[in-house]
Design an enzyme around this catalytic site. Structure first.
Site, PDB file in Angstrom:
ATOM      1  N   LYS A 124       0.667  -1.105  -0.038  1.00 26.87           N
ATOM      2  CA  LYS A 124       0.077   0.157   0.016  1.00 26.87           C
ATOM      3  C   LYS A 124       0.564   1.385   0.116  1.00 26.87           C
ATOM      4  O   LYS A 124       0.334   2.165  -0.538  1.00 26.87           O
ATOM      5  CB  LYS A 124      -1.112  -0.169   1.305  1.00 26.87           C
ATOM      6  CG  LYS A 124      -0.161   0.110   2.518  1.00 26.87           C
ATOM      7  CD  LYS A 124      -1.178   0.160   3.603  1.00 26.87           C
ATOM      8  CE  LYS A 124      -0.417   0.322   4.816  1.00 26.87           C
ATOM      9  NZ  LYS A 124      -1.181   0.676   6.152  1.00 26.87           N
ATOM     10  N   ARG A 158      -6.331  -0.263  17.931  1.00 27.67           N
ATOM     11  CA  ARG A 158      -6.901  -0.014  16.482  1.00 27.67           C
ATOM     12  C   ARG A 158      -7.881  -1.265  16.246  1.00 27.67           C
ATOM     13  O   ARG A 158      -8.857  -1.388  17.222  1.00 27.67           O
ATOM     14  CB  ARG A 158      -5.767  -0.198  15.291  1.00 27.67           C
ATOM     15  CG  ARG A 158      -6.186   0.731  14.061  1.00 27.67           C
ATOM     16  CD  ARG A 158      -5.127   0.815  13.188  1.00 27.67           C
ATOM     17  NE  ARG A 158      -4.971  -0.298  12.639  1.00 27.67           N
ATOM     18  CZ  ARG A 158      -3.997  -0.566  11.586  1.00 27.67           C
ATOM     19  NH1 ARG A 158      -3.235   0.547  11.191  1.00 27.67           N
ATOM     20  NH2 ARG A 158      -3.836  -1.621  10.851  1.00 27.67           N
TER      21      ARG A 158
END
Length: 358
Positions: A36, A131
């Site tokens: 990414k 997260r």
């Protein structure tokens, strides 16, 4: 050419990939390369393949689809928890995926059954970074039996993530949680879990020290291969290239100015209230690139004596007072890139990407 440039040296990426792949392979850990950070550009993926890496990961289905279309046969892990509406594409394009929410898992299961597949999943465990992931044994006991009822998915692994949100460093204790929970899920629910995925570049320190808990067999790594850097651990990796990615921007103004703005100060363009150290009158170069192109704080000038001052949406401001009069208007300043710099530059429509070998 006036547009800023991102130069990518694929030979250096290959050398970093080969070194890290061999290091992990010798310790029984699969290196899954996260793409990414450079928008999954095929040239960089091919460089990693040349270094021996065969497993890839990305957070964006668009990247995975484009990579697989450019290079058929790639094995890809989706590492961002997908939206329910993405379930069909998750099954179609990702070979497996990270998951944490039962509603999404059910949607993926149903999509897999419609496509005549069984989709492997890795259940994320939150060990404190706060997260994504199941948090605590009670939440695990709530979701585990529901996963067993999803005929279109197979729970093949447990994973965790640290360092990205809460800046929590990996430790023997928070990594060993995966081993403990693997055994717990096998004993109580009969799951046969073969993959324990302990996170990213920051987890390499445990492997280097020989303290990685036995059973951890996957690391999802991007930064180490691309930049030879561990930002969370605040270190460069010895023996790796740190300059495979270089950002170049042209000097459009060169003037001596005070180092502190003059007048009543409000907030800057981002709504922040930065501080300005008083260093007197300094020579400042303004470059034709800005926050719309690159994360300026992740740039390091390669010209000795140059220092990043800041940026607006369209301009980088660099202190060149100590550069010995080497800088002229029209010159290109070159910067070593950190992770966020390349992430931004490869998604900006205004940056020209050039692939080359040093």
């Amino acid at each position: 050419m006036y547009a800023p440039i991102l130069e990518i040296d694929t030979k250096k990426v290959t050398e970093n990939a080969g070194k890290l792949h061999a290091f992990c392979d010798q310790r029984g850990v699969e290196l899954t390369f996260v793409t990414k950070g450079f928008s999954a550009r095929p040239e960089v993926i091919r460089a990693a393949l040349a270094g021996g890496i065969t497993s890839f990961a990305d957070s964006r289905l668009k990247n995975i689809r484009a990579a697989k279309q450019a290079i058929p046969g790639l094995k890809y892990l989706l590492i961002r928890i997908p939206a329910i509406m993405e379930a069909e594409d998750v099954v179609r394009w990702a070979d497996w995926s990270l998951q944490s929410q039962i509603e999404v898992i059910k949607a993926v299961s149903e999509a897999a059954l419609r496509q005549g597949k069984i989709h492997p999943i890795i259940l994320m465990i939150d060990v404190g970074d706060l997260r994504e992931g199941v948090f605590g044994r009670a939440q695990l006991d709530e979701i585990a039996p529901q996963i067993k009822d999803c005929a279109g998915v197979e729970l093949v692994g447990l994973g965790t993530n640290v360092g990205c949100y809460g800046s929590v460093l990996p430790s023997v204790e928070n990594t060993a949680v995966l081993v403990e929970l693997r055994d717990y899920l096998h004993k109580k629910y009969g799951f046969s879990i073969s993959v324990l995925s302990a996170g990213g570049t920051c987890a390499l320190k445990l492997l280097e020290d020989g303290s990685m808990p036995a059973g951890i067999n996957q690391l999802r790594v991007g930064e180490a291969v691309l930049y030879g850097e561990d930002t969370t651990g605040n270190r460069f990796l010895e023996g790796y290239h740190q300059d495979a990615f270089r950002f170049k921007a042209q000097v459009v103004e060169l003037r001596r100015k005070p180092s502190v703005p003059i007048g009543e100060l409000g907030r800057d363009g981002k709504g922040d209230t930065p501080e300005y150290p008083d260093r007197g009158v300094r020579l400042r170069a303004i470059c034709a690139a800005g926050k719309q192109d690159v994360a300026w704080a992740a740039l390091t000038p390669m010209l000795p004596g140059a220092e990043m001052i800041g940026a607006s949406s369209d301009h980088l401001i660099v202190d060149v007072e100590d550069c010995g009069r080497q800088v002229q208007v029209g010159d290109w300043l070159t910067f070593r890139c950190g992770y966020m710099a390349v992430l931004d530059a490869t998604t900006s429509a205004y940056v020209d990407v050039q692939i080359w070998e040093d």
